[in-house]
Write an enzyme that holds these catalytic residues in place. Structure first.
Site: not given
Length: 522
Positions: A299, A373
């Site tokens: 990120k 996820r």
């Protein structure tokens, strides 16, 4: 602490002593054709008892009665004892509180505003939650929840050792005394409101803890300590146990961290006297990424700053099962916390890797920053295979797409079970933690097809869009035939500004929503 006192302002002499710091009374917007705010329950009695024109005082203060307005009037004391003033012996702070329409939302805002107006005081008496014309119990619950949520202060890590503050203590919160005529109903509801607020405090505290303190091991230790204090059963699977159990997703996400991942299960079972007639087993699975660098798909710095809160879903699951035990709900509740740190290192999992998850399903990795996820895939499959839930709910700060679509006031809910969605929506409306259903579009499922594995965890290209939907479709693969709902709380779990009962930073969103869902579950 919240207590109840039977009676009204006219007969409250036993409460009005030096131990009471303030009296708070409600005002509402002016009626059509009138200019003055409307007094509500207790306000006229207080005006008569104090000998003060409160309507004129409100007008001078510029109040219009809207929810969340407050004005504190500090009363002077007589210079000599032979000239007592009308309010001699009464609390020297009189707080006017705007209650708006008296709706659940407005009463929560009124409660939060009163908490801020009475910061640092020891004891506050109020008639705000004694409004006629609506359910006394619901009025009290909304107001008390707002008061306790507004009184919350985030933990600091200055002089005290990091992690020294115990979560959900509510330290410094004034004692709130509800004055009214519905003692049994209101008192019982105040207990429920307090349990719900404590659940939110716990989520906020855990999410606010910096990640140099909060790693998967620390989270597992907190869950163990907090749960055993409530009489809950706790099981912790460490790195070796996860490897032996085939949890390939959680292990891959946590592979780059110095602290191995954990899977924590916390179970509550009601006693025989509390079991509901049609008791169900509700399993809440929470994403617990204690820090998210994005892994090798790293990120930008700005995007990393709020990532200490990426374990909010796991905190919500933990807080929910603890509140269920505290309230004695009639259903079995189990929390599953999937805990990992998505770090950057030589052992990190890579784009193009193929993982074998707990269910045996293989997953092609395209983006290591879509790690939530992956840990949920293992945890959901584990819950389906070993816990036999009647209702399976996962909660996660999962996708930026949900924030883009719904902003920071609503969570996204996905499910094919209309009754389950309706129950979650209703619980959201009651608590102010609102959810909005988004569709599980079957046509988008092909975007997750993989040439080298059973499924990809993100689409192979950006043409599909609908990032929150494709994430939910991926999770659906791992829930079997259960009654399942997915809550994407990425937007409302973090606040960029304080407003009413919502603080700056971690909000605790989801805990009160799920507690109310459990209370209303038939």
């Amino acid at each position: 602490m919240v207590t109840f006192a039977q009676g009204d302002v006219a007969g409250w002499s036993s409460l009005v002593d030096s131990q009471v710091d303030a009296l708070a009374v409600p005002v509402a917007p002016a009626a059509d054709g009138d200019d003055d705010v409307q007094p509500r329950t207790g306000t006229a009695d207080a005006a008569a008892r104090y000998g003060i024109d409160l309507a004129r005082l409100a007008d001078r203060a510029g109040l219009d009665g809207s929810a969340g307005e407050t004005y504190t009037f500090h009363l002077p004391r007589a210079l000599v004892a032979r000239d007592p003033l009308p309010w001699e012996g009464l609390p020297d702070r009189l707080v006017l509180v705007g209650v708006g329409t008296g709706s659940d939302r407005d009463l929560r805002r009124a409660g939060a505003a009163l908490a801020r107006a009475t910061t640092g005081l020891a004891r506050v008496v109020t008639t705000v939650a004694s409004e006629p014309g609506r359910g006394a119990a619901e009025a009290a619950r909304s107001f008390v929840e707002g008061f306790l949520l507004g009184a919350y202060t985030s933990p600091t890590f200055g002089e005290a050792p990091a992690g020294a503050r115990k979560p959900e203590t509510g330290a410094g919160t004034p004692e709130l005394v509800l004055l009214g005529k519905h003692e049994e109903l209101v008192a019982a509801t105040a207990v429920r409101a307090t349990a719900s607020a404590r659940a939110t405090w716990l989520v906020r505290d855990l999410a606010a803890t910096p990640s140099n303190v909060k790693n998967p091991q620390w989270m597992a230790e907190q869950a163990t300590e907090l749960s055993r204090a409530t009489g809950l059963r706790v099981e912790v699977l460490d790195g070796d146990a996860l490897a032996a159990g085939g949890f390939g997703g959680i292990l891959a996400v946590g592979s780059g961290s110095a602290t191995p991942p954990r899977l924590v299960t916390v179970a509550y079972e009601p006693t025989a006297e509390h079991v509901a007639d049609a008791a169900k087993h509700v399993v809440v699975v929470g994403k617990g990424i204690t820090y998210d660098t994005g892994g090798l798909s790293i990120k930008p710095r700005e995007s990393m700053l709020p990532m200490k809160t990426d374990m909010a879903g796991a905190a919500v699951a933990l807080a929910t099962v603890r509140a269920a035990a505290e309230l004695g709900v009639g259903h079995r509740v189990t929390a599953v916390l999937a805990l990992a740190e998505n770090a950057f290192g030589g052992a990190s999992y890579r784009p193009a890797d193929v993982l074998r998850t707990y269910s045996g399903t293989t997953v092609e990795i395209l983006n290591t920053d879509a790690e939530g996820r992956i840990v949920l895939a293992d945890a959901l499959a584990y819950a389906d295979a070993t816990l036999d839930p009647d209702v399976l709910i996962d909660v996660a700060t999962l996708t930026g797409a949900a924030t883009v679509g719904l902003g920071r006031t609503h969570a996204a809910v996905f499910s094919e079970d209309g009754g389950l969605v309706d129950a979650l929506v209703a619980a959201g409306e009651a608590t102010g933690e609102r959810v909005w259903q988004l569709p599980l579009v079957t046509e988008y499922r092909s975007a997750l097809d993989s040439p080298v594995a059973d499924i990809r965890h993100v689409p192979g290209d950006s043409s599909t869009g609908a990032g929150s939907i494709t994430a939910a479709l991926f999770l659906q693969t791992f829930v079997g035939r259960r009654h399942w709902a997915h809550l994407d709380i990425a937007g409302p779990a973090r606040s960029t500004a304080a407003a009413h009962e919502v603080p700056l930073g971690p909000t605790g969103f989801g805990a009160r929503l799920l507690v109310r869902f459990l209370e209303s579950l038939g």
